[in-house]
Design a protein around this motif. Structure first.
Motif, PDB file in Angstrom:
ATOM      1  N   LYS A 125       0.875  -1.160   0.000  1.00 60.68           N
ATOM      2  CA  LYS A 125       0.000   0.000   0.000  1.00 60.68           C
ATOM      3  C   LYS A 125       0.921   1.221   0.000  1.00 60.68           C
ATOM      4  CE  LYS A 125      -3.804  -2.228   2.448  1.00 60.68           C
ATOM      5  NZ  LYS A 125      -4.715  -2.176   1.285  1.00 60.68           N
ATOM      6  N   ALA A 126       0.920   1.947  -1.110  1.00 61.95           N
ATOM      7  CA  ALA A 126       1.949   2.956  -1.330  1.00 61.95           C
ATOM      8  C   ALA A 126       1.353   4.345  -1.511  1.00 61.95           C
ATOM      9  CB  ALA A 126       2.785   2.583  -2.565  1.00 61.95           C
ATOM     10  N   ILE A 127       2.217   5.331  -1.364  1.00 58.48           N
ATOM     11  CA  ILE A 127       1.984   6.656  -1.926  1.00 58.48           C
ATOM     12  C   ILE A 127       3.141   6.932  -2.880  1.00 58.48           C
ATOM     13  CG2 ILE A 127       0.573   7.713  -0.125  1.00 58.48           C
ATOM     14  CD1 ILE A 127       3.096   8.842   1.128  1.00 58.48           C
ATOM     15  N   VAL A 128       2.827   7.527  -4.033  1.00 62.00           N
ATOM     16  CA  VAL A 128       3.854   7.848  -5.013  1.00 62.00           C
ATOM     17  C   VAL A 128       3.888   9.353  -5.236  1.00 62.00           C
ATOM     18  CG1 VAL A 128       3.731   5.612  -6.162  1.00 62.00           C
ATOM     19  CG2 VAL A 128       2.300   7.498  -6.984  1.00 62.00           C
ATOM     20  N   SER A 129       5.088   9.836  -5.544  1.00 65.35           N
ATOM     21  CA  SER A 129       5.265  11.267  -5.768  1.00 65.35           C
ATOM     22  C   SER A 129       6.442  11.491  -6.702  1.00 65.35           C
ATOM     23  CB  SER A 129       5.519  11.984  -4.442  1.00 65.35           C
ATOM     24  OG  SER A 129       5.634  13.383  -4.624  1.00 65.35           O
ATOM     25  N   ALA A 130       6.262  12.393  -7.664  1.00 68.33           N
ATOM     26  CA  ALA A 130       7.350  12.817  -8.543  1.00 68.33           C
ATOM     27  C   ALA A 130       7.947  14.081  -7.943  1.00 68.33           C
ATOM     28  CB  ALA A 130       6.830  13.078  -9.952  1.00 68.33           C
ATOM     29  N   SER A 131       9.120  13.963  -7.362  1.00 69.62           N
ATOM     30  CA  SER A 131       9.704  15.053  -6.583  1.00 69.62           C
ATOM     31  C   SER A 131      10.407  16.075  -7.469  1.00 69.62           C
ATOM     32  CB  SER A 131      10.698  14.489  -5.562  1.00 69.62           C
ATOM     33  OG  SER A 131      11.324  15.517  -4.836  1.00 69.62           O
ATOM     34  N   ARG A 132      10.470  17.291  -6.988  1.00 66.11           N
ATOM     35  CA  ARG A 132      11.223  18.328  -7.695  1.00 66.11           C
ATOM     36  C   ARG A 132      12.675  17.909  -7.903  1.00 66.11           C
ATOM     37  NH1 ARG A 132       8.946  23.636  -5.822  1.00 66.11           N
ATOM     38  NH2 ARG A 132      11.008  24.568  -5.768  1.00 66.11           N
ATOM     39  N   ASN A 133      13.224  17.063  -7.024  1.00 63.38           N
ATOM     40  CA  ASN A 133      14.638  16.699  -7.142  1.00 63.38           C
ATOM     41  C   ASN A 133      14.925  15.733  -8.284  1.00 63.38           C
ATOM     42  OD1 ASN A 133      13.997  14.083  -6.228  1.00 63.38           O
ATOM     43  ND2 ASN A 133      14.668  14.477  -4.131  1.00 63.38           N
ATOM     44  N   GLY A 134      13.877  15.326  -9.026  1.00 66.27           N
ATOM     45  CA  GLY A 134      14.075  14.495 -10.212  1.00 66.27           C
ATOM     46  C   GLY A 134      13.878  13.010  -9.994  1.00 66.27           C
ATOM     47  N   TRP A 135      13.490  12.598  -8.775  1.00 64.30           N
ATOM     48  CA  TRP A 135      13.269  11.192  -8.469  1.00 64.30           C
ATOM     49  C   TRP A 135      11.789  10.918  -8.275  1.00 64.30           C
ATOM     50  CZ3 TRP A 135      17.126   7.371  -7.942  1.00 64.30           C
ATOM     51  CH2 TRP A 135      18.445   7.828  -8.016  1.00 64.30           C
ATOM     52  N   PHE A 136      11.343   9.763  -8.764  1.00 67.78           N
ATOM     53  CA  PHE A 136       9.978   9.291  -8.566  1.00 67.78           C
ATOM     54  C   PHE A 136       9.997   8.300  -7.409  1.00 67.78           C
ATOM     55  CE2 PHE A 136       6.228   6.685  -9.383  1.00 67.78           C
ATOM     56  CZ  PHE A 136       5.277   7.642  -9.741  1.00 67.78           C
ATOM     57  N   TYR A 137       9.277   8.631  -6.338  1.00 73.73           N
ATOM     58  CA  TYR A 137       9.312   7.857  -5.096  1.00 73.73           C
ATOM     59  C   TYR A 137       8.049   7.029  -4.927  1.00 73.73           C
ATOM     60  CZ  TYR A 137      13.098  10.924  -3.359  1.00 73.73           C
ATOM     61  OH  TYR A 137      14.271  11.616  -3.188  1.00 73.73           O
ATOM     62  N   ALA A 138       8.201   5.807  -4.441  1.00 70.59           N
ATOM     63  CA  ALA A 138       7.095   5.003  -3.919  1.00 70.59           C
ATOM     64  C   ALA A 138       7.424   4.700  -2.466  1.00 70.59           C
ATOM     65  CB  ALA A 138       6.920   3.717  -4.716  1.00 70.59           C
ATOM     66  N   ILE A 139       6.507   5.062  -1.568  1.00 71.88           N
ATOM     67  CA  ILE A 139       6.717   4.941  -0.127  1.00 71.88           C
ATOM     68  C   ILE A 139       5.578   4.127   0.455  1.00 71.88           C
ATOM     69  CG2 ILE A 139       6.859   6.261   2.039  1.00 71.88           C
ATOM     70  CD1 ILE A 139       7.903   8.610   0.230  1.00 71.88           C
ATOM     71  N   ASP A 140       5.900   3.238   1.377  1.00 71.11           N
ATOM     72  CA  ASP A 140       4.886   2.456   2.068  1.00 71.11           C
ATOM     73  C   ASP A 140       4.055   3.410   2.932  1.00 71.11           C
ATOM     74  OD1 ASP A 140       3.470   0.812   3.940  1.00 71.11           O
ATOM     75  OD2 ASP A 140       4.916  -0.798   3.611  1.00 71.11           O
ATOM     76  N   ARG A 141       2.770   3.520   2.617  1.00 70.40           N
ATOM     77  CA  ARG A 141       1.955   4.509   3.323  1.00 70.40           C
ATOM     78  C   ARG A 141       1.541   4.065   4.717  1.00 70.40           C
ATOM     79  NH1 ARG A 141      -1.954   2.939  -0.805  1.00 70.40           N
ATOM     80  NH2 ARG A 141      -3.857   2.028   0.099  1.00 70.40           N
ATOM     81  N   THR A 142       1.861   2.833   5.078  1.00 70.02           N
ATOM     82  CA  THR A 142       1.546   2.363   6.425  1.00 70.02           C
ATOM     83  C   THR A 142       2.652   2.669   7.426  1.00 70.02           C
ATOM     84  OG1 THR A 142       2.492   0.140   6.143  1.00 70.02           O
ATOM     85  CG2 THR A 142       0.217   0.472   5.427  1.00 70.02           C
ATOM     86  N   ASN A 143       3.886   2.897   6.929  1.00 70.38           N
ATOM     87  CA  ASN A 143       5.000   3.099   7.869  1.00 70.38           C
ATOM     88  C   ASN A 143       6.049   4.107   7.421  1.00 70.38           C
ATOM     89  OD1 ASN A 143       6.494   1.692   5.901  1.00 70.38           O
ATOM     90  ND2 ASN A 143       6.360  -0.260   7.001  1.00 70.38           N
ATOM     91  N   GLY A 144       5.926   4.654   6.197  1.00 69.72           N
ATOM     92  CA  GLY A 144       6.870   5.664   5.737  1.00 69.72           C
ATOM     93  C   GLY A 144       8.179   5.119   5.208  1.00 69.72           C
ATOM     94  N   LYS A 145       8.286   3.814   4.961  1.00 68.96           N
ATOM     95  CA  LYS A 145       9.530   3.237   4.453  1.00 68.96           C
ATOM     96  C   LYS A 145       9.573   3.308   2.927  1.00 68.96           C
ATOM     97  CE  LYS A 145      10.756   1.984   8.615  1.00 68.96           C
ATOM     98  NZ  LYS A 145      11.843   2.708   9.337  1.00 68.96           N
ATOM     99  N   LEU A 146      10.755   3.572   2.390  1.00 68.72           N
ATOM    100  CA  LEU A 146      10.924   3.654   0.937  1.00 68.72           C
ATOM    101  C   LEU A 146      10.765   2.277   0.305  1.00 68.72           C
ATOM    102  CD1 LEU A 146      11.754   5.505  -1.487  1.00 68.72           C
ATOM    103  CD2 LEU A 146      14.090   4.665  -1.117  1.00 68.72           C
ATOM    104  N   ILE A 147       9.954   2.220  -0.750  1.00 74.52           N
ATOM    105  CA  ILE A 147       9.812   0.994  -1.548  1.00 74.52           C
ATOM    106  C   ILE A 147      10.792   1.050  -2.709  1.00 74.52           C
ATOM    107  CG2 ILE A 147       8.234  -0.411  -2.914  1.00 74.52           C
ATOM    108  CD1 ILE A 147       5.933   0.929  -1.285  1.00 74.52           C
ATOM    109  N   TYR A 148      10.757   2.128  -3.467  1.00 80.50           N
ATOM    110  CA  TYR A 148      11.748   2.347  -4.518  1.00 80.50           C
ATOM    111  C   TYR A 148      11.832   3.829  -4.827  1.00 80.50           C
ATOM    112  CZ  TYR A 148       7.911   2.786  -7.988  1.00 80.50           C
ATOM    113  OH  TYR A 148       6.803   3.189  -8.685  1.00 80.50           O
ATOM    114  N   ALA A 149      12.911   4.220  -5.492  1.00 80.37           N
ATOM    115  CA  ALA A 149      13.065   5.556  -6.053  1.00 80.37           C
ATOM    116  C   ALA A 149      13.767   5.413  -7.395  1.00 80.37           C
ATOM    117  CB  ALA A 149      13.864   6.466  -5.124  1.00 80.37           C
ATOM    118  N   GLU A 150      13.184   6.039  -8.419  1.00 79.28           N
ATOM    119  CA  GLU A 150      13.741   5.973  -9.773  1.00 79.28           C
ATOM    120  C   GLU A 150      13.785   7.373 -10.368  1.00 79.28           C
ATOM    121  OE1 GLU A 150      14.989   3.389 -11.306  1.00 79.28           O
ATOM    122  OE2 GLU A 150      14.328   1.762  -9.982  1.00 79.28           O
ATOM    123  N   LYS A 151      14.843   7.655 -11.109  1.00 80.78           N
ATOM    124  CA  LYS A 151      14.944   8.966 -11.757  1.00 80.78           C
ATOM    125  C   LYS A 151      13.904   9.069 -12.870  1.00 80.78           C
ATOM    126  CE  LYS A 151      19.892   9.749 -10.959  1.00 80.78           C
ATOM    127  NZ  LYS A 151      21.206  10.051 -11.580  1.00 80.78           N
TER     128      LYS A 151
END
Length: 575
Positions: free
Chosen positions: A340-366
């Motif tokens: 169960k994730a939240i995803v965000s395309a950050s200004r820093n150029g990375w696309f993040y997927a974060i576990d929305r239950t605990n805040g842990k990084l699932i992946y980050a891709e440019k």
């Protein structure tokens, strides 16, 4: 008829709030009050919880997941070429128009720069009423970037707007009559509000702008019926609060961390997600430490505002990369494991997927050229010291502070399981300098110049990203910067608008341009939405060039300075 009320100088009881201060006016079109009343269905908690399937567009990103997706198929890949303008509305204002048109029943609510709020008939464009917030005594000198507004929230029979002078105003949705207004902060000292409010459990939740002025950011929840404050959470913790030790002594008071974009709500875990902006001053050598909760997403209890967890996209940011970009709730499968994730395309150029239950990084891709954040260790971003400016060192890095993506929202489609990301190709030079804090003045400590990304001949793009992997699926390149949000539909389409004034429909699976409007009056930076009335689907978007690109990027792309200005709301339907 004209309905007049007043603005209070501070937090006063409602009866006093409506009896003192400067005048604010609503204009009601003759003879429409009763018709609007009969046609307006109340916006209940249940309807907000099920906004994803509603025929209207009830909140900024349609539903609590911030998906920007509608399950409508009336307009689809087979007939989109028949899309024509059904009506348009001209605001008469010459600055940036960024708002998402919000629709309930047959009523549409649009906002303009400088806090005008207009109610329209959603099928004809007839003006039902108009509210003009009184900004005559406000200097607006600490507004970044442009005097914009991004839309309203609906609840019950009311409509809510946050203003540039830090009021939240509640109006009767059927008549435009002001019910209450609450002042959150003094204007002209660094604070402003440009976001669309979010309604959660009977509360109006808003956040402030002002990170470039050293304003200490906060998120505040107000009782939707009375305007009374329910809670207030500062995004920059005090020394005795969790995260307070990530700042030098006293720096939290001017630490930035503006919360200037609308958040996301997870009803299953009863969690409110909100993005937090850049620290102040920009030059990081003046404030060593991680500087929590800047450049982060924070998870909060919506009843108290207490922070449950955070994830920081860019620690000790010195590039103005922010962390305010929308967090979209999606369920993904990564490396064979469901999340169960939240995803965000950050200004820093990375696309993040974060576990929305605990805040842990699932992946980050440019998703853009990114050099300041170089890699990740133990789930946390690592920045490149060689890309950090000082008073003695000028650096070159990518992306520029405008970001790989700025505020323009992504959308996601459950059919394709892709995110659709407006993208900017730019880099910058940056050098440190001296700065002292003074309320109402920029608090930067850096000079900069936005330049072309040497790895790309174009300035912008729209791209599709596989949500399970973070990898690009398709990419549409644009000679000019792409600075409009995206809208995805069950018709297999992705809508977005170009800087040179064309509204476009892409095939959601392939990125092929299936339809392109005639040239509109101005460049498009407005958030597109779609809705259905009486079985007919409409798509709406503001054209009205402005915002941050011409202010900060005019030197990099001279062509954007020649784009016509002036706000037109365009509503399209099949003809």
């Amino acid at each position: 008829m004209r309905v007049t009320t007043t603005r209070a100088a501070g937090r006063q009881p409602l009866r006093r709030l409506l009896l003192c201060g400067a005048a604010i006016a609503s204009v009601l079109a003759p003879g429409i009050g009763a018709a609007a009343s009969d046609a307006y269905p109340p916006v209940t908690d249940a309807r907000l919880a099920n906004a994803a399937s509603d025929n209207g567009w009830l909140m900024y990103r349609r539903d609590y997941t911030s998906s920007g997706y509608a399950p409508f198929k009336d307009i689809n890949t087979g007939n989109v070429t028949k899309l024509k303008v059904a009506f348009d509305y001209e605001s008469g204002l010459k600055t940036g128009h960024e708002a998402a048109p919000i629709v309930n029943g047959n009523m549409m609510f649009i906002t303009t720069p400088k806090n005008q709020l207009i109610a329209l008939d959603a099928t004809s464009g007839k003006v039902l009423w108009k509210y003009v917030h009184d900004l005559s005594k406000v200097g607006l000198k600490t507004i970044c970037c442009d005097v914009v507004n991004r839309g309203v929230a609906l609840y019950g029979d009311d409509v809510y707007m946050a203003t540039l002078d830090n009021y939240v105003v509640a109006l009767d949705a059927k008549t435009g009559k002001v019910k209450w207004q609450e002042k959150l902060q003094a204007p002209d000292v660094g604070y402003a509000m440009t976001l669309a409010p979010l309604i959660v459990k009977g509360k109006v939740v808003v956040g402030v702008s002002g990170g470039e002025y050293g304003a200490r950011g906060f998120i505040e929840a107000l009782d939707a019926k009375t305007g009374k404050m329910a809670w207030k959470t500062h995004t920059i913790p005090a020394p005795n609060e969790p995260g307070g030790d990530t700042w030098p002594k006293g720096a939290y008071k001017t630490g930035g961390g503006a919360a200037w974009l609308t958040g996301t709500y997870d009803a299953e875990t009863d969690t409110l997600f909100w993005g937090v902006g850049n620290p102040g001053p920009w030059l990081a050598t003046l404030r060593p430490g991680k500087n929590l909760y800047t450049d982060s997403v924070i998870a909060m209890n919506p009843d108290s505002g207490k922070v449950k967890w955070h994830y920081q996209y860019t620690p000790n940011d010195t590039w103005d990369y922010d962390g305010t970009n929308e967090t979209v709730m999606v369920d993904i499968t990564h490396d064979g494991k469901p999340y169960k994730a939240i995803v965000s395309a950050s200004r820093n150029g990375w696309f993040y997927a974060i576990d929305r239950t605990n805040g842990k990084l699932i992946y980050a891709e440019k998703f853009a050229h990114a050099t300041s954040v170089s890699h990740f260790e133990n789930g946390e971003p690592v920045t490149d010291d060689d890309k950090r400016p000082t008073v003695d060192k000028e650096i070159f890095t990518c992306p520029s502070f405008l970001g790989g993506k700025n505020w323009w929202p992504i959308s996601v489609s459950p059919e394709t399981h892709m995110a659709y990301v407006p993208t900017l190709h730019s880099c910058m030079t940056m050098k440190g300098g001296t700065v002292n804090y003074k309320a109402g003045l920029p608090f930067l400590g850096e000079s900069f110049k936005v330049v072309h990304d040497p790895d790309n001949k174009n300035w912008g793009a729209v791209q599709a990203i596989d949500l399970n992997t973070g990898k690009q699926v398709w990419n549409y390149e644009s000679a000019l910067p792409w600075s409009d949000g995206t809208l995805a539909t069950a018709g297999g389409l992705v809508f977005s608008g170009s800087a040179d004034g064309y509204f476009m429909a892409f095939d959601a699976k392939t990125g092929k341009v299936l339809w392109k409007s005639d040239k509109l009056s101005s460049g498009i930076i407005g958030v597109p939405t779609t809705y259905r009335v009486n079985g007919k689907q409409y798509v709406a978007v503001w054209a009205g060039w402005g915002g941050g690109i011409p202010i900060w990027g005019g030197d990099m792309v001279p062509e954007v300075m020649d784009i016509p200005v002036g706000g037109h709301l365009y509503v399209f339907s099949l003809q």
